[in-house]
Design an enzyme around this catalytic site. Structure first.
Site, PDB file in Angstrom:
ATOM      1  N   CYS A 149       3.819   7.749  18.368  1.00 18.22           N
ATOM      2  CA  CYS A 149       4.150   7.706  16.952  1.00 18.22           C
ATOM      3  C   CYS A 149       5.199   6.631  16.727  1.00 18.22           C
ATOM      4  CB  CYS A 149       4.613   9.056  16.451  1.00 18.22           C
ATOM      5  SG  CYS A 149       6.273   9.445  16.916  1.00 18.22           S
ATOM      6  N   GLN A 189      -8.018   0.971   4.076  1.00 18.41           N
ATOM      7  CA  GLN A 189      -8.856   0.556   5.207  1.00 18.41           C
ATOM      8  C   GLN A 189     -10.313   0.298   4.835  1.00 18.41           C
ATOM      9  OE1 GLN A 189      -8.184  -0.384   8.298  1.00 18.41           O
ATOM     10  NE2 GLN A 189      -6.002   0.071   8.301  1.00 18.41           N
ATOM     11  N   GLY A 249       0.819  -1.213   0.000  1.00 22.92           N
ATOM     12  CA  GLY A 249       0.000   0.000   0.000  1.00 22.92           C
ATOM     13  C   GLY A 249       0.853   1.263   0.000  1.00 22.92           C
ATOM     14  N   THR A 250       1.891   1.247   0.820  1.00 23.31           N
ATOM     15  CA  THR A 250       2.793   2.398   0.917  1.00 23.31           C
ATOM     16  C   THR A 250       3.407   2.719  -0.442  1.00 23.31           C
ATOM     17  OG1 THR A 250       3.321   1.779   3.189  1.00 23.31           O
ATOM     18  CG2 THR A 250       4.868   3.251   2.086  1.00 23.31           C
ATOM     19  N   SER A 253      -4.269  -2.602  -0.349  1.00 21.50           N
ATOM     20  CA  SER A 253      -3.202  -3.475   0.144  1.00 21.50           C
ATOM     21  C   SER A 253      -3.818  -4.786   0.610  1.00 21.50           C
ATOM     22  CB  SER A 253      -2.457  -2.792   1.292  1.00 21.50           C
ATOM     23  OG  SER A 253      -1.493  -3.679   1.811  1.00 21.50           O
ATOM     24  N   HIS A 310      -2.906  -7.308   2.545  1.00 21.14           N
ATOM     25  CA  HIS A 310      -2.825  -7.871   3.904  1.00 21.14           C
ATOM     26  C   HIS A 310      -3.812  -7.234   4.880  1.00 21.14           C
ATOM     27  CE1 HIS A 310      -0.405  -4.881   6.315  1.00 21.14           C
ATOM     28  NE2 HIS A 310      -0.048  -4.472   5.118  1.00 21.14           N
TER      29      HIS A 310
END
Ligand SMILES: *Cc1c(COP(=O)(O)O)cnc(C)c1O
Length: 410
Positions: free
Chosen positions: A332, A186, A73-74, A206, A208
């Site tokens: 974070c 998502q 996805g990234t 994505s 996964h």
């Protein structure tokens, strides 16, 4: 006896469906050719790849030439955003939200350092951007809009269709088109994704996150979109994502996407019931809790809760010792105790932001697991708060308030 393990971190990743594993296996052992090879083995692999692409395209209401497989996805987000900007060949303005996934958020931060200007649209208390704010943010030099479909920390769904409608009107009056990209990682498998209805030019998935394998993403790019590669090599994925194609992962992606889409209604009903049960019981049994985001405009599997006067990370670790896996929204990636940019964007108070954790449900979670969490949670919260000096002050006040009611008036 082995401790039981309860996985409530399906927003981070999901278990792979057995059918998907079965589907993938033959592409490791039997159909192992390189899809670029001209011989039988290669053609066989190529057929499997194109078959997977067609299946994904069909479910998105796109055509196969509009679907590209990537490494994750990234990577899809990066290829999409940087690719559009590269094709423009000039610096300009980008509109995004203040709650994007790191894949988009940090890319935008990087682009700012390299001469682009970025508007980060604020969100309301439910974590949703405003279409009016978006319209006001558009400038003559705006090149790209990138707004996620649903947020990964709080689940809030963004008004993608409404923004696309406005953008269409704006684009009709312009020479240079402003492109619209959405990260739908998502929402895949949770909402039906029809790229024509959504009205976007680029959309990211994505595998996964919907019970497919890790290490494969997809990128939908509307026909006619002007995009330039960011990595160079062979002609794979029509030159946009060069590198030998991952056939087992592509086949697994398609299979998982098919199963997830077929199960959408049942899945949502199930995870929604689990989430609401957990939410209601937490609110009923534990004082000083805040629900982050609203359940009205969110995907049904994510519950982000702040337990005031504790550290979310401490709660995560305590729950982990009891076999319950959740994730924290408060820290974070670097492990600092700064609240996440998403919770900061919600403007919740710092005490709440510190104590936020995300429970994210999946298709294999059960009501019995939620009952187990509800058995464990109040005690864990009590223990953690007993170590907090602020909580002691606070509870004294509670005690006074309470005791007043019972002291007999003369
Ligand atoms: C997980 C996630 C990503 C990243 O996907 P990877 O395949 O893990 O790189 C991007 N956007 C959102 C909203 C996510 O939840």
């Amino acid at each position: 006896m082995e401790q039981r393990k309860i996985y409530l971190d399906n927003g981070a990743t999901t278990v792979v469906y057995p059918e998907v594993i079965k589907e993938m296996q033959k592409y490791f052992s039997d159909v192992y050719g390189n899809a670029s090879s001209l011989h039988y083995f290669g053609r066989q692999a190529k057929t499997a790849l194109e078959d997977a692409r067609s299946k994904v395209a069909l479910l998105l209401n796109a055509s196969p030439e509009e679907v590209f497989f990537t490494g994750c996805g990234t990577e899809s987000d990066n290829i999409a955003i940087s690719g559009i900007l590269n094709a423009y060949g000039k610096k300009g303005h980008i509109i995004t939200s203040s709650i994007e996934h790191h894949a988009v958020f940090y890319l935008c931060k990087h682009l700012e350092e390299t001469g682009y200007e970025v508007t980060y649209l604020s969100v309301d208390k439910d974590g949703v951007v405003s279409v009016e704010d978006f319209k006001k943010a558009v400038r003559d030099d705006t090149l790209l809009v990138t707004i996620m479909h649903a947020n990964n920390e709080i689940g809030s769904i963004q008004p993608i269709e409404a923004i696309a409608d406005e953008l269409k009107k704006i684009n009709e009056k312009r020479r240079d088109k402003i492109y619209f990209h959405t990260d739908a990682v998502q929402t895949a498998g949770k909402l039906r994704l029809d790229v024509k209805k959504l009205g976007v030019d680029l959309l990211v998935l994505s595998a996964h996150k919907f019970n497919g394998p890790k290490g494969i993403g997809a990128l939908y790019i509307k026909k006619g979109t002007n995009i330039f590669p960011i990595i160079f090599g062979g002609h794979h994925e029509r030159g946009l994502r060069p590198g030998t194609e991952n056939i087992p992962a592509a086949a697994g992606f398609a299979k998982a996407f098919e199963i997830s889409n077929a199960k959408i209604e049942g899945h949502n009903k199930c995870v929604f019931a689990l989430r609401e049960k957990l939410k209601k019981s937490i609110l009923d049994t534990i004082p000083e809790v805040v629900i982050n985001g609203s359940s009205g405009s969110s995907v049904s599997n994510i519950l982000n809760v702040s337990f005031n006067y504790i550290e979310g990370e401490a709660l995560l670790l305590m729950l982990d010792m009891k076999g319950i896996a959740v994730s924290t929204g408060s820290a974070c990636a670097s492990g600092s105790s700064e609240p996440s940019h998403v919770l900061s964007a919600l403007r919740i108070d710092p005490v709440s932001a510190q104590g936020a954790v995300r429970f994210s449900f999946g298709c294999y979670n059960t009501e019995e697991e939620v009952d187990y969490v509800l058995e464990i949670l109040p005690e864990v919260i009590r223990n953690l708060r007993s170590m907090s000096p602020v909580w002691h002050q606070k509870s004294k006040k509670y005690f006074k308030k309470y005791i007043h009611k019972f002291i007999a008036k003369p």
